[in-house]
Enzyme design. Structure first.
Site, PDB file in Angstrom:
ATOM      1  N   ASP A   1       2.536   5.323  -6.731  1.00  0.00           N
ATOM      2  CA  ASP A   1       3.798   5.207  -5.982  1.00  0.00           C
ATOM      3  C   ASP A   1       5.021   5.083  -6.869  1.00  0.00           C
ATOM      4  O   ASP A   1       6.149   5.133  -6.370  1.00  0.00           O
ATOM      5  CB  ASP A   1       3.715   3.988  -5.048  1.00  0.00           C
ATOM      6  CG  ASP A   1       2.722   4.224  -3.930  1.00  0.00           C
ATOM      7  OD1 ASP A   1       1.862   3.362  -3.689  1.00  0.00           O
ATOM      8  OD2 ASP A   1       2.783   5.312  -3.327  1.00  0.00           O
TER       9      ASP A   1
ATOM     10  N   HIS B   1       0.856  -1.194   0.000  1.00  0.00           N
ATOM     11  CA  HIS B   1       0.000   0.000   0.000  1.00  0.00           C
ATOM     12  C   HIS B   1       0.892   1.244   0.000  1.00  0.00           C
ATOM     13  O   HIS B   1       1.738   1.376  -0.871  1.00  0.00           O
ATOM     14  CB  HIS B   1      -0.943  -0.097   1.213  1.00  0.00           C
ATOM     15  CG  HIS B   1      -2.063   0.884   1.264  1.00  0.00           C
ATOM     16  ND1 HIS B   1      -2.463   1.675   0.209  1.00  0.00           N
ATOM     17  CD2 HIS B   1      -2.910   1.198   2.272  1.00  0.00           C
ATOM     18  CE1 HIS B   1      -3.495   2.415   0.571  1.00  0.00           C
ATOM     19  NE2 HIS B   1      -3.777   2.165   1.822  1.00  0.00           N
TER      20      HIS B   1
ATOM     21  N   HIS C   1      -2.530  -2.402  -9.622  1.00  0.00           N
ATOM     22  CA  HIS C   1      -3.524  -1.759  -8.765  1.00  0.00           C
ATOM     23  C   HIS C   1      -4.775  -2.620  -8.736  1.00  0.00           C
ATOM     24  O   HIS C   1      -5.155  -3.220  -9.735  1.00  0.00           O
ATOM     25  CB  HIS C   1      -3.877  -0.363  -9.300  1.00  0.00           C
ATOM     26  CG  HIS C   1      -4.479   0.525  -8.262  1.00  0.00           C
ATOM     27  ND1 HIS C   1      -5.804   0.468  -7.939  1.00  0.00           N
ATOM     28  CD2 HIS C   1      -3.921   1.449  -7.469  1.00  0.00           C
ATOM     29  CE1 HIS C   1      -6.049   1.342  -6.977  1.00  0.00           C
ATOM     30  NE2 HIS C   1      -4.940   1.956  -6.662  1.00  0.00           N
TER      31      HIS C   1
HETATM   32  C1  SDX Z   1      -1.555   2.091  -3.360  1.00  0.00           C
HETATM   33  O1  SDX Z   1      -6.287   0.662  -3.217  1.00  0.00           O
HETATM   34  C2  SDX Z   1      -5.806   1.842  -3.460  1.00  0.00           C
HETATM   35  O2  SDX Z   1      -6.511   2.720  -3.946  1.00  0.00           O
HETATM   36  C3  SDX Z   1      -4.349   2.034  -3.049  1.00  0.00           C
HETATM   37  C4  SDX Z   1      -3.718   3.357  -3.469  1.00  0.00           C
HETATM   38  C5  SDX Z   1      -4.346   4.526  -2.756  1.00  0.00           C
HETATM   39  O3  SDX Z   1      -4.273   5.637  -3.279  1.00  0.00           O
HETATM   40  O4  SDX Z   1      -4.824   4.332  -1.608  1.00  0.00           O
HETATM   41  O5  SDX Z   1      -3.854   3.540  -4.879  1.00  0.00           O
HETATM   42  C6  SDX Z   1      -2.233   3.390  -3.116  1.00  0.00           C
HETATM   43  O6  SDX Z   1      -1.477   1.294  -2.462  1.00  0.00           O
HETATM   44  C7  SDX Z   1      -1.047   1.782  -4.745  1.00  0.00           C
HETATM   45  C8  SDX Z   1      -0.453   0.334  -4.844  1.00  0.00           C
HETATM   46  C9  SDX Z   1       0.976   0.382  -4.305  1.00  0.00           C
HETATM   47  N1  SDX Z   1       1.508  -1.016  -4.222  1.00  0.00           N
HETATM   48  C10 SDX Z   1       2.475  -1.431  -5.054  1.00  0.00           C
HETATM   49  O7  SDX Z   1       2.922  -0.773  -5.999  1.00  0.00           O
HETATM   50  C11 SDX Z   1       2.996  -2.821  -4.732  1.00  0.00           C
HETATM   51  C12 SDX Z   1       3.120  -3.650  -6.018  1.00  0.00           C
HETATM   52  N2  SDX Z   1       1.758  -3.917  -6.501  1.00  0.00           N
HETATM   53  C13 SDX Z   1       1.119  -5.135  -6.141  1.00  0.00           C
HETATM   54  O8  SDX Z   1       1.518  -5.776  -5.008  1.00  0.00           O
HETATM   55  C14 SDX Z   1      -0.346  -5.226  -6.528  1.00  0.00           C
HETATM   56  O9  SDX Z   1      -0.434  -4.804  -7.821  1.00  0.00           O
HETATM   57  C15 SDX Z   1      -1.377  -4.520  -5.677  1.00  0.00           C
HETATM   58  C16 SDX Z   1      -1.222  -4.860  -4.235  1.00  0.00           C
HETATM   59  C17 SDX Z   1      -1.276  -3.052  -5.857  1.00  0.00           C
HETATM   60  C18 SDX Z   1      -2.746  -4.985  -6.159  1.00  0.00           C
HETATM   61  O10 SDX Z   1      -2.802  -6.324  -5.897  1.00  0.00           O
HETATM   62  P1  SDX Z   1      -4.109  -7.187  -6.268  1.00  0.00           P
HETATM   63  O11 SDX Z   1      -5.148  -6.391  -6.930  1.00  0.00           O
HETATM   64  O12 SDX Z   1      -4.490  -7.944  -5.043  1.00  0.00           O
HETATM   65  O13 SDX Z   1      -3.569  -8.142  -7.365  1.00  0.00           O
HETATM   66  P2  SDX Z   1      -2.860  -9.529  -7.066  1.00  0.00           P
HETATM   67  O14 SDX Z   1      -1.851  -9.337  -5.978  1.00  0.00           O
HETATM   68  O15 SDX Z   1      -3.919 -10.553  -6.878  1.00  0.00           O
HETATM   69  O16 SDX Z   1      -2.082  -9.782  -8.424  1.00  0.00           O
HETATM   70  C19 SDX Z   1      -2.801 -10.243  -9.569  1.00  0.00           C
HETATM   71  C20 SDX Z   1      -1.732 -10.864 -10.446  1.00  0.00           C
HETATM   72  C21 SDX Z   1      -0.842 -11.852  -9.693  1.00  0.00           C
HETATM   73  O17 SDX Z   1      -0.346 -12.758 -10.674  1.00  0.00           O
HETATM   74  P3  SDX Z   1      -1.007 -14.278 -10.708  1.00  0.00           P
HETATM   75  O18 SDX Z   1      -0.781 -14.872  -9.331  1.00  0.00           O
HETATM   76  O19 SDX Z   1      -2.476 -14.079 -11.024  1.00  0.00           O
HETATM   77  O20 SDX Z   1      -0.244 -14.964 -11.804  1.00  0.00           O
HETATM   78  O21 SDX Z   1      -0.832  -9.834 -10.917  1.00  0.00           O
HETATM   79  C22 SDX Z   1       0.473 -10.083 -10.403  1.00  0.00           C
HETATM   80  C23 SDX Z   1       0.336 -11.038  -9.244  1.00  0.00           C
HETATM   81  O22 SDX Z   1       1.520 -11.808  -9.124  1.00  0.00           O
HETATM   82  N3  SDX Z   1       0.962  -8.793  -9.939  1.00  0.00           N
HETATM   83  C24 SDX Z   1       2.212  -8.379 -10.093  1.00  0.00           C
HETATM   84  C25 SDX Z   1       2.237  -7.095  -9.533  1.00  0.00           C
HETATM   85  N4  SDX Z   1       1.028  -6.786  -9.041  1.00  0.00           N
HETATM   86  C26 SDX Z   1       0.240  -7.851  -9.289  1.00  0.00           C
HETATM   87  N5  SDX Z   1       3.290  -8.983 -10.654  1.00  0.00           N
HETATM   88  C27 SDX Z   1       4.422  -8.252 -10.649  1.00  0.00           C
HETATM   89  N6  SDX Z   1       4.542  -6.997 -10.130  1.00  0.00           N
HETATM   90  C28 SDX Z   1       3.469  -6.408  -9.564  1.00  0.00           C
HETATM   91  N7  SDX Z   1       3.566  -5.175  -9.053  1.00  0.00           N
END
Ligand code: SDX
Length: 431
Positions: free
Chosen positions: A364, A269, A308
């Site tokens: 971010d 997050h 996201h």
């Molecule tokens: C913020 O919710 C909000 O509005 C948050 C925010 C706000 O203003 O409050 O926008 C702020 O928190 C932005 C997000 C910051 N986090 C990151 O940048 C961390 C990296 N991102 C991820 O961990 C992820 O994308 C999330 C946590 C942001 C979202 O995760 P989800 O929606 O739960 O998606 P998921 O983890 O289920 O992933 C779906 C697939 C997976 O692959 P499979 O298992 O299906 O094969 O996508 C892949 C994940 O492995 N994946 C990524 C990835 N994010 C998801 N693979 C590589 N790099 C990534 N960043």
């Protein structure tokens, strides 16, 4: 009155049919409870780990369309607010539903300005932290501690008391953040300067040394104000949902905000901006980007600042932040990490793995590069996010306290544990 949309459900186990009303594109989960297979059946539950497809509230504050990459605060597009409305005016908009007029804006800024001081005792327990304590750990603790200075905040349904605490929390966040930083740096605390703007005063408390008065660089002051605007709210994200859930127990807003800040600290997050810079540092140069991308595609690690839950298109805030970067670098000099970030983005956006997973830069990805160029240490990045998000947490909390449909949050569960058993070893076969 238009025809009511109804979901027809037939339970294959009983052959019984049910009509579930659909309102605003949703069914009420509680309406599923009537679907039973026997008289003593509890009724059907909906199961939604991590709330992927569950609306927890009705809200009029922020609208996001993840497919279109749309973000609006009270109906205004973020692209119009960023750069045209000050952070304090946007905070007012989130809280009151309308932008303040000229006099309201001046009165609001004056009220915030005159609540920036914290009790002198706050310094005593900040001094108790290790020199290398993470500033988010200090911030979470000091936000919670404020509840002990304002016991009247427990009157959470009193509008006047709510307003007092909202002003204090918005006003004191920069002071707590700056004090945490100064403690870590071994510097004396710099007190608020009420002649400066909200963001200018934050820079003053962060940067002031022996000069009689600190003069913030206007370009950096404006850039940081825009960044605070971009972080101000984002509907029911993890930390805001935490604010609402904790607030639903009718605890004071300081305790709820401390919980929200703790949620924001997570690397998935608001802690992601810090992790992005550590990732870019680990990659080190543009030449190392392809190998790093391959490691991400092998599932060895995540590309921090990408992806996201809601945006399956470009995060509109990332677009704006890239423009702010150019303005900041004219003053600070270009951050070489930007080249690594741009190459990461270029390769990722053309790669099938990222396209299939709909992974784009989020808020971010670029913000940390700007913060670093402005001289903030990486550990301060989530703290900066928290300063920006405080008005959103408070507006959402306030909306929750006045929503007649809300009550204490208490989800159900699907029990998958042991059936009845006894210490003497006898066990009843699980139903
Ligand atoms: C913020 O919710 C909000 O509005 C948050 C925010 C706000 O203003 O409050 O926008 C702020 O928190 C932005 C997000 C910051 N986090 C990151 O940048 C961390 C990296 N991102 C991820 O961990 C992820 O994308 C999330 C946590 C942001 C979202 O995760 P989800 O929606 O739960 O998606 P998921 O983890 O289920 O992933 C779906 C697939 C997976 O692959 P499979 O298992 O299906 O094969 O996508 C892949 C994940 O492995 N994946 C990524 C990835 N994010 C998801 N693979 C590589 N790099 C990534 N960043």
């Amino acid at each position: 009155m238009g025809t009511t949309r109804v979901l027809q459900i037939t339970d294959s186990q009983t052959g019984l049919s049910y009509e579930i009303p659909v309102v605003d594109g949703a069914i009420r989960a509680i309406d599923l409870r009537q679907i039973k297979v026997s008289d003593d059946d509890f009724g059907l539950l909906s199961y939604d780990p991590a709330f992927l497809n569950t609306a927890s509230c009705r809200s009029a504050i922020t609208y996001i369309d993840g497919d279109q990459g749309i973000l609006r605060y009270r109906g205004y597009p973020i692209e119009e607010l960023a750069g045209q409305a000050s952070f304090l005016d946007v905070a007012y908009l989130l809280l009151h539903g309308e932008l303040p007029g000229k006099d309201e804006s001046a009165g609001w800024a004056d009220e915030i300005t005159h609540h920036t001081f914290v009790h002198e005792n706050v310094k005593k327990f900040i001094d108790g932290f290790h020199h290398d304590a993470h500033p988010m750990g200090i911030l979470v603790s000091t936000i919670a501690a404020l509840s002990t200075f304002y016991p009247e905040a427990k009157a959470v349904s009193d509008q006047a008391r709510q307003h007092e605490q909202i002003v204090r929390l918005i006003a004191k966040m920069p002071t707590l953040a700056a004090f945490a930083y100064r403690h870590a740096m071994g510097l004396p605390y710099a007190y608020p300067d009420n002649e400066l703007s909200y963001t200018g005063n934050f820079l003053n408390m962060m940067r002031k040394m022996s000069e009689p008065r600190y003069a913030p660089n206007p370009v950096l002051e404006q850039a940081l104000d825009v960044l605070f605007v971009l972080h101000a709210d984002h509907e029911q994200n993890c930390s805001t949902s935490t604010m609402r859930v904790v607030g639903s127990s009718q605890v004071d807003p300081y305790s709820a905000a401390a919980a929200a800040a703790a949620a924001l600290f997570g690397p998935l997050h608001g802690g992601a901006n810090e992790q992005v810079l550590r990732m870019l540092g680990e990659i080190g140069s543009v030449g190392n980007v392809p190998a790093y991308i391959e490691r991400v595609k092998r599932g060895e690690l995540r590309l921090m600042g990408f992806g996201h839950r809601v945006y399956k298109n470009y995060d509109p805030r990332a677009t704006i932040i890239k423009k702010v970067a150019d303005q900041v670098f004219e003053v600070t000099g270009r951050n070489p990490m930007l080249d690594v970030a741009l190459e990461l983005e270029r390769i990722a956006l053309a790669d099938d793995y990222f396209i299939r997973h709909k992974l784009y830069p989020n808020v971010d990805f670029y913000s940390g590069i700007i913060y670093q160029a402005m001289g903030f240490p990486v550990a301060m990045f989530p703290v900066l996010f928290a300063i920006g998000r405080m008005p959103g947490w408070l507006a959402q909390w306030q909306e929750g306290t006045t929503d007649p449909e809300q009550k204490i949050s208490r989800p159900r569960q699907l029990y998958v544990g042991q059936g009845l058993r006894h210490l003497d070893g006898t066990a009843q076969v699980r139903r």
